[in-house]
Design a protein around this motif. Structure first.
Motif, PDB file in Angstrom:
ATOM      1  N   THR A 118       7.868  17.865  30.855  1.00 19.73           N
ATOM      2  CA  THR A 118       9.499  18.511  31.126  1.00 19.73           C
ATOM      3  C   THR A 118       9.031  17.900  32.205  1.00 19.73           C
ATOM      4  O   THR A 118       7.959  18.056  33.904  1.00 19.73           O
ATOM      5  N   LYS A 119       9.838  17.561  33.128  1.00 23.25           N
ATOM      6  CA  LYS A 119      10.404  17.456  34.669  1.00 23.25           C
ATOM      7  C   LYS A 119       9.996  18.266  35.812  1.00 23.25           C
ATOM      8  O   LYS A 119       9.333  18.069  36.799  1.00 23.25           O
ATOM      9  N   ASP A 120      10.532  19.485  35.581  1.00 29.66           N
ATOM     10  CA  ASP A 120      10.149  20.579  36.344  1.00 29.66           C
ATOM     11  C   ASP A 120       9.734  22.104  35.868  1.00 29.66           C
ATOM     12  O   ASP A 120      10.646  22.176  35.236  1.00 29.66           O
ATOM     13  N   CYS A 121       8.907  22.706  36.594  1.00 27.27           N
ATOM     14  CA  CYS A 121       8.722  24.836  35.554  1.00 27.27           C
ATOM     15  C   CYS A 121       8.028  24.871  37.323  1.00 27.27           C
ATOM     16  O   CYS A 121       7.408  24.541  37.815  1.00 27.27           O
ATOM     17  N   VAL A 122       9.299  26.589  37.416  1.00 22.25           N
ATOM     18  CA  VAL A 122       8.700  27.584  38.400  1.00 22.25           C
ATOM     19  C   VAL A 122       8.804  28.185  37.313  1.00 22.25           C
ATOM     20  O   VAL A 122       9.780  29.407  36.622  1.00 22.25           O
ATOM     21  N   ALA A 181       4.294  25.804  41.014  1.00 21.60           N
ATOM     22  CA  ALA A 181       5.194  24.649  40.476  1.00 21.60           C
ATOM     23  C   ALA A 181       4.644  24.155  40.028  1.00 21.60           C
ATOM     24  O   ALA A 181       3.752  23.455  40.395  1.00 21.60           O
ATOM     25  N   VAL A 204       5.108  20.015  38.855  1.00 19.30           N
ATOM     26  CA  VAL A 204       6.704  18.740  38.641  1.00 19.30           C
ATOM     27  C   VAL A 204       5.748  17.650  37.680  1.00 19.30           C
ATOM     28  O   VAL A 204       4.679  16.946  37.697  1.00 19.30           O
ATOM     29  N   ASP A 205       7.127  16.805  36.508  1.00 19.70           N
ATOM     30  CA  ASP A 205       6.551  15.626  36.061  1.00 19.70           C
ATOM     31  C   ASP A 205       5.488  15.801  35.290  1.00 19.70           C
ATOM     32  O   ASP A 205       4.398  15.471  35.314  1.00 19.70           O
ATOM     33  N   HIS A 233      12.439  27.304  34.829  1.00 22.79           N
ATOM     34  CA  HIS A 233      12.505  28.369  35.876  1.00 22.79           C
ATOM     35  C   HIS A 233      12.924  29.373  34.896  1.00 22.79           C
ATOM     36  O   HIS A 233      13.273  30.196  34.144  1.00 22.79           O
ATOM     37  N   SER A 289      14.112  20.841  33.822  1.00 18.33           N
ATOM     38  CA  SER A 289      13.495  22.060  34.392  1.00 18.33           C
ATOM     39  C   SER A 289      14.033  23.526  33.452  1.00 18.33           C
ATOM     40  O   SER A 289      14.586  24.074  32.678  1.00 18.33           O
TER      41      SER A 289
END
Length: 330
Positions: free
Chosen positions: A267-271, A314, A316-317, A159, A157
């Motif tokens: 990367t799993k998630d990025c915000v 945002a 995801v994946d 952020h 993750s």
């Protein structure tokens, strides 16, 4: 502004911090702690302490560390080095026993050397060159920092929150990352930064939760800076870890118009969020995605700027590449 993490961030230029305080009065020890390598510094510190290896081993045992005399001897002679999590934890006790500033020896160890299958390519990852870094800059950075250190971590993750000032020429960037160790002993991550305009003033980086600032290398010719963020303990394979840091800069010669981060691996998630000052709201804002640095941005839809003055994106994946926001002031 861009950042890369081997996941790369382009940010402004970070000045190298001054040398860590070291004990005065012993020139050999002072120089060894400043210049390394680890075994030279350890040997000098042991000599300066007047303690025998047996006495050091007893004190380590009292601290709960089972380190053999042979290991201590090998460490100070350069025949081996601490790499297992238990050995790296013992180095912190060694610093206290030898009356050295905290972090002095562990910093000289540098990144943990990968072993087995983790020493090879991470599936789905791209080179730093694909994210825009030149061979020359990588050579400069590699003199003191391993640019592949983040390949020993899985990015779970990411952020980031960018807050711009009233002129759009200064900001505070807060980053929170969650990673997972691919192998035992991972104890740091690397951030590589590139100044996104000429004559950019230096910025200040502050280590936050669960980490501290390690070595910093700056390539003045290309305005590339690499910095280590050292975790407060080495990780075990499969263990997750959260770390935070902040970057501040002011009085840039021109307004900031983009904010992006580059990931070498999936990367799993990025915000990513940008918060504009109430007196400096751009007319429009767009998401940014570049699978590699040389490719165009395929995202052209406009992002909503909220009444709070914020805009976010945002993912995801996400595969390796560059992600971010860009905006137009006029």
């Amino acid at each position: 502004m861009t950042s890369t993490y081997p996941a790369t961030a382009m940010l402004q230029v970070l000045p190298a911090p001054g040398p860590r305080p070291v004990p005065a009065g012993n020139r050999e020890l002072v120089e060894a702690l400043r210049r390394g390598p680890f075994h030279t510094a350890l040997h000098a510190a042991i000599r300066a302490s007047g303690l025998s290896l047996e006495a050091i081993q007893r004190r380590l045992r009292n601290d709960g560390h089972q380190i053999s005399l042979a290991s201590l001897s090998y460490w100070q002679r350069g025949r081996s080095r601490p790499e297992r999590p238990s050995s790296l934890a013992a180095v912190g006790s060694l610093e206290r026993i030898l009356r050295l500033p905290a972090g002095t020896l562990i910093t000289l160890l540098g990144p943990v050397r990968p072993r087995g299958r983790w020493a090879n390519h991470v599936p789905g990852s791209v080179s730093l060159e694909a994210l825009g870094h030149s061979d020359r800059s990588l050579r400069v950075v590699s003199t003191k920092i391993d640019p592949d250190a983040n390949q020993r971590l899985e990015s779970l993750s990411h952020h980031q929150d960018l807050r711009l000032d009233a002129t759009g020429t200064g900001y505070r960037l807060t980053t929170r990352r969650v990673v997972r160790a691919r192998a035992d002993g991972a104890d740091r991550m690397t951030v590589m930064m590139v100044a996104d305009c000429a004559d950019a003033p230096p910025f200040t980086i502050t280590a936050g939760l669960n980490c501290r600032l390690g070595r910093v290398v700056h390539d003045e010719e290309e305005d590339v800076t690499a910095a280590e963020l050292i975790f407060h303990r080495p990780l075990r394979a499969g263990e997750s870890f959260l770390a935070e840091y902040e970057v501040e800069v002011s009085d840039l010669p021109e307004q900031v118009t983009r904010f992006d981060v580059g990931f070498r691996q999936p990367t799993k998630d990025c915000v990513l969020q940008t918060v504009f000052h109430a007196s400096a709201i751009p007319i429009r804002c767009y998401p940014l995605w570049q699978p590699q640095n040389s490719q165009p941005n395929p995202l052209d839809h406009e992002l909503r700027i909220e009444t709070s003055g914020s805009a976010h994106v945002a993912f995801v994946d996400l595969p390796a590449g560059r992600y971010g926001l860009c905006w137009e002031w006029n």
